[in-house]
Design a protein around this motif. Structure first.
Motif, short mmCIF file in Angstrom:
data_model
loop_
_atom_site.label_atom_id
_atom_site.label_comp_id
_atom_site.label_asym_id
_atom_site.label_seq_id
_atom_site.Cartn_x
_atom_site.Cartn_y
_atom_site.Cartn_z
N TYR A 91 95.14 80.08 -32.22
CA TYR A 91 94.26 79.01 -31.71
C TYR A 91 94.77 78.50 -30.37
CZ TYR A 91 92.34 74.28 -31.31
OH TYR A 91 91.74 73.13 -30.85
N GLU A 92 96.08 78.27 -30.32
CA GLU A 92 96.65 77.73 -29.08
C GLU A 92 96.54 78.72 -27.94
OE1 GLU A 92 100.45 76.02 -30.02
OE2 GLU A 92 99.43 74.22 -30.82
N TYR A 93 96.78 79.98 -28.25
CA TYR A 93 96.71 80.99 -27.19
C TYR A 93 95.28 81.05 -26.63
CZ TYR A 93 98.25 84.96 -24.47
OH TYR A 93 98.61 85.77 -23.42
N LEU A 94 94.32 81.13 -27.53
CA LEU A 94 92.91 81.24 -27.10
C LEU A 94 92.47 80.02 -26.30
CD1 LEU A 94 90.13 82.73 -27.23
CD2 LEU A 94 89.65 81.39 -29.27
N THR A 95 92.73 78.82 -26.83
CA THR A 95 92.23 77.62 -26.16
C THR A 95 92.97 77.37 -24.84
OG1 THR A 95 93.62 76.29 -27.62
CG2 THR A 95 91.32 76.48 -28.23
N LYS A 96 94.25 77.74 -24.79
CA LYS A 96 94.98 77.57 -23.52
C LYS A 96 94.54 78.59 -22.48
CE LYS A 96 98.86 74.93 -25.11
NZ LYS A 96 100.20 74.88 -25.63
N LEU A 97 94.19 79.76 -22.95
CA LEU A 97 93.67 80.78 -22.01
C LEU A 97 92.33 80.28 -21.44
CD1 LEU A 97 93.64 84.60 -22.54
CD2 LEU A 97 91.57 83.47 -21.79
N GLN A 98 91.52 79.69 -22.32
CA GLN A 98 90.18 79.25 -21.88
C GLN A 98 90.25 78.11 -20.86
OE1 GLN A 98 88.68 78.53 -25.86
NE2 GLN A 98 87.37 80.34 -25.78
#
Ligand code: PLP
Ligand code: COI
Length: 345
Positions: free
Chosen positions: A321-328
């Motif tokens: 979750y953190e990886y995806l939302t931080k990438l976004q």
């Protein structure tokens, strides 16, 4: 880096996943085999022919994607080309003429560019949800594809789909109602699937489960997907997700599989028997609206499979979750090239 823009005074941190009026939507009309130029409109309603196949026969498809303000104030859409591709597949399946990729992208960019004040500021956790929709518009009473079509894209600022954001939810396996049929349109983003899923969704909610989980419609033996999101599971160092012809190919799931590989995990996409689910360490519901929603338990007939504490998601889903939302939001470098920047003059 872009300059500061005027923002609407919405309560960004408490936005629900709901409709808020924005300034413009865009409309394209298909007549005599050609698409018109896009027309920006501030109307929230559309005139529709009383005999439109979109109304009567469900000849309709839609998409959903998110736009973010990044940490360095850029405006980015998350993988809109993938939505354009999926809409093409949906249209083909229900006999809607091809919607050119360029037209889809132009529509998304124009709607975002004319509604920048509704793009939630970086750090609020909210986003601008973009909803393209296409339907058969020309009058036709006998069953057959319409001769005319309308394609509309609107945008609305949204918060989390499930209350509390990244907070575990309970799921119920719904067996008495199916959202899709074998060889049906379960793998397309068409309204009929959601109409078929409404009873199951309401049934689960009434019993206190925000999320219905559907099994394969043929044998009721394998996991298909949740009502509005794909099913993923973690077992040890493996990311698992169902292979099925009746589920929507989720762009979020596809992205998370790539992230999982990058993080050193194994990824398995294969039929997943419902009986196997109790052995998983973590389960998540993933999609544009749901992002990664941890599932704390799944209730199946008289059994309860538990995966985490109702207040605390498991470590692997938290990391994904953190990886995806931080990438976004540009906090993690987008090494995949998934962010489509929209430059507003
Ligand atoms: N499955 C269903 C039934 C959905 O409605 C959605 C939402 O779009 C998804 C899965 C997730 O797809 P995506 O990640 O492309 O939004
Ligand atoms: C999305 O996640 O974009 C969806 O379309 C789900 C929708 C039913 C809210």
């Amino acid at each position: 880096m872009q300059t500061e823009r005027t923002k609407s005074d919405l309560d960004w941190k408490n936005l629900p996943f709901g409709y808020t009026k924005t300034d413009y939507n865009i409309r394209y009309y298909y007549q005599d085999g050609k698409w018109s130029a896009g027309e920006l409109s501030s109307e929230e309603t559309i005139p529709i022919h009383i005999a439109a196949p979109g109304l009567h026969y469900g000849q309709q498809a839609f998409e959903g994607l998110k736009v973010f303000e990044t940490v360095d104030k850029r405006i980015v859409a998350f993988r809109p080309e993938e939505n354009a591709r999926r809409m093409k597949v949906s249209c083909e399946r229900i006999c809607i003429p091809e919607l050119p990729m360029g037209l889809f992208m132009e529509a998304v960019e124009k709607v975002v560019a004319t509604n920048t004040k509704y793009i939630p500021p970086y750090g609020t956790g909210a986003s601008l949800y973009v909803r393209p929709v296409i339907y058969g518009a020309g009058a036709r009473v006998g069953l057959g594809p319409a001769s005319e079509y309308v394609f509309i894209v609107f945008a609305t600022p949204v918060g989390p789909y499930y209350k509390g954001g990244f907070k575990p939810v309970k799921a119920l396996v719904v067996e008495q109602f199916d959202r899709a049929a074998p060889n049906g349109v379960g793998d397309c983003k068409v309204g009929g699937n959601y109409a078929a899923g409404l009873r199951g969704d309401e049934y689960a909610k009434k019993l206190g489960f925000p999320v219905p989980l559907y099994l394969d419609p043929k044998e009721k033996k394998y996991v298909d997907e949740f009502g509005t999101s794909n099913f993923i599971a973690i077992k040890g160092n493996t990311y698992l997700t169902p292979e099925s012809s009746s589920i929507l190919p989720s762009i979020t799931n596809k992205s998370l599989m790539d992230i999982a590989v990058l993080l050193g995990m194994d990824v398995e996409k294969r039929p997943i028997a419902i009986d196997e689910v109790e052995h998983f360490d973590e389960v998540g519901a993933v999609g544009t609206a749901a992002v990664v929603s941890p599932v704390c338990s799944i209730h199946y007939r008289d059994k309860i499979f538990t995966f985490c504490d109702p207040d605390k998601a498991g470590p692997v889903l938290t990391r994904l979750y953190e990886y995806l939302t931080k990438l976004q939001t540009g906090e993690i470098k987008d090494t995949f090239g998934w962010l489509h920047e929209i430059v507003v003059k």
